[in-house]
Design a protein around this motif. Structure first.
Motif, short mmCIF file in Angstrom:
data_model
loop_
_atom_site.label_atom_id
_atom_site.label_comp_id
_atom_site.label_asym_id
_atom_site.label_seq_id
_atom_site.Cartn_x
_atom_site.Cartn_y
_atom_site.Cartn_z
N LYS A 78 1.42 77.55 42.71
CA LYS A 78 2.41 76.72 41.86
C LYS A 78 3.71 76.54 42.32
CE LYS A 78 0.09 79.00 37.83
NZ LYS A 78 0.26 79.92 36.62
N PRO A 79 4.45 75.60 42.07
CA PRO A 79 5.91 75.57 42.59
C PRO A 79 6.43 76.77 42.46
CG PRO A 79 5.42 73.63 41.19
CD PRO A 79 4.18 74.69 41.18
N GLU A 80 6.65 77.57 41.44
CA GLU A 80 7.11 78.92 41.17
C GLU A 80 6.47 79.91 42.20
OE1 GLU A 80 5.66 77.26 38.87
OE2 GLU A 80 4.75 78.41 37.38
N ASP A 81 5.52 79.62 42.87
CA ASP A 81 5.26 80.83 43.97
C ASP A 81 5.90 80.30 45.24
OD1 ASP A 81 2.00 79.98 42.87
OD2 ASP A 81 2.89 81.82 42.66
N THR A 82 6.95 79.28 45.46
CA THR A 82 7.72 78.99 46.52
C THR A 82 8.75 80.26 46.71
OG1 THR A 82 7.69 76.79 46.12
CG2 THR A 82 9.54 77.61 47.39
N ALA A 83 8.47 80.89 47.85
CA ALA A 83 9.35 82.15 48.24
C ALA A 83 8.79 82.64 49.48
CB ALA A 83 8.93 83.48 47.36
N VAL A 84 9.91 83.59 50.12
CA VAL A 84 9.62 84.10 51.35
C VAL A 84 8.73 85.35 51.12
CG1 VAL A 84 10.46 85.21 53.49
CG2 VAL A 84 11.78 83.30 52.47
N GLU A 95 8.72 101.46 52.89
CA GLU A 95 9.54 101.83 54.03
C GLU A 95 9.41 101.08 55.31
OE1 GLU A 95 8.55 105.81 55.02
OE2 GLU A 95 9.92 105.70 56.90
N TYR A 96 8.32 100.27 55.53
CA TYR A 96 8.31 99.50 56.67
C TYR A 96 7.89 97.89 56.22
CZ TYR A 96 7.89 103.93 58.93
OH TYR A 96 7.82 105.26 59.44
N TRP A 97 8.64 97.13 56.94
CA TRP A 97 8.69 95.61 56.51
C TRP A 97 8.30 94.63 57.80
CZ3 TRP A 97 8.19 94.74 51.47
CH2 TRP A 97 8.70 95.54 50.62
N GLY A 98 7.55 93.77 57.59
CA GLY A 98 7.39 92.75 58.66
C GLY A 98 8.51 91.62 58.46
N LYS A 99 8.72 90.66 59.21
CA LYS A 99 9.46 89.57 58.98
C LYS A 99 8.68 88.62 58.10
CE LYS A 99 11.97 89.35 63.35
NZ LYS A 99 12.19 88.49 64.60
N GLY A 100 9.43 88.00 57.30
CA GLY A 100 8.91 87.26 56.20
C GLY A 100 8.13 85.82 56.62
N THR A 101 7.47 85.26 55.68
CA THR A 101 6.95 83.85 56.13
C THR A 101 7.12 83.16 54.79
OG1 THR A 101 4.90 82.61 56.95
CG2 THR A 101 4.52 84.65 55.39
N LEU A 102 7.70 81.66 55.01
CA LEU A 102 8.03 80.91 53.95
C LEU A 102 6.80 80.28 53.29
CD1 LEU A 102 10.19 79.86 52.15
CD2 LEU A 102 10.71 78.04 54.11
N VAL A 103 6.53 80.29 52.17
CA VAL A 103 5.52 79.42 51.45
C VAL A 103 6.47 78.56 50.71
CG1 VAL A 103 3.73 79.50 49.83
CG2 VAL A 103 3.82 81.24 51.46
N THR A 104 6.24 77.31 50.69
CA THR A 104 6.85 76.32 49.88
C THR A 104 5.48 75.39 49.19
OG1 THR A 104 8.28 75.84 51.42
CG2 THR A 104 8.27 74.23 49.86
N VAL A 105 5.71 75.24 47.92
CA VAL A 105 4.86 74.75 46.96
C VAL A 105 5.36 73.31 46.41
CG1 VAL A 105 3.05 74.88 45.22
CG2 VAL A 105 3.24 76.93 46.57
N SER A 106 5.12 72.24 46.70
CA SER A 106 5.55 71.10 46.11
C SER A 106 5.01 70.70 44.90
CB SER A 106 5.44 70.04 47.11
OG SER A 106 4.29 69.58 47.47
N SER A 107 5.50 70.18 43.92
CA SER A 107 4.93 69.68 42.84
C SER A 107 4.55 68.38 42.82
CB SER A 107 6.17 69.60 41.70
OG SER A 107 7.28 68.84 42.08
#
Length: 128
Positions: A87-93, A116-128
């Motif tokens: 869904k478009p609202e799933d758009t996030a890093v 405690e530990y994190w990787g770099k994010g990956t961008l997800v973009t959902v278009s309507s």
């Protein structure tokens, strides 16, 4: 040294699917909780799915329950997040995280408390 690297983000139309992968090293799934989080601009990171080996049930946030599935591939040291019916609202890093596991604490605890530990994010973009 604990390291995580998320990949698989991209642009998809609403209703489509994406599969995120998190390659990790420096720890064993036997000893760590692993999870996926997402962050909207200006908002705090929120847990959407977390899993521990000791906790046979996984945690899913209500917003993704029934659409997202977390899985662990121990042979490849990977944690995947299959995202369907986007869904478009799933758009996030999206971030993968890990935290040392302690008896008595389950996936819900780790997703709500953070990692405690994190990787770099990956961008997800959902278009309507």
């Amino acid at each position: 040294e604990v390291q995580l690297q998320a990949s698989g983000g991209g642009l998809v139309q609403a209703g489509g699917s994406l599969r995120l992968s998190c390659a990790h090293s420096g720890f064993s799934f036997d000893d760590y909780a692993i999870g996926w989080f997402r962050q909207y601009p200006g908002k705090r990171r929120e847990g959407i799915s977390c899993i521990t080996k000791a906790d046979e049930s996984t945690y899913y946030a209500d917003a993704v329950k029934g659409r997202f599935t977390i899985s662990v591939d121990n042979a490849k040291n990977m944690v995947n997040l299959q995202m369907n019916s986007l869904k478009p609202e799933d758009t996030a890093v999206y971030y993968c995280g890990a935290d040392p596991f302690f008896e008595g604490y389950n996936g819900t605890y780790y997703c709500r408390g953070g990692m405690e530990y994190w990787g770099k994010g990956t961008l997800v973009t959902v278009s309507s």
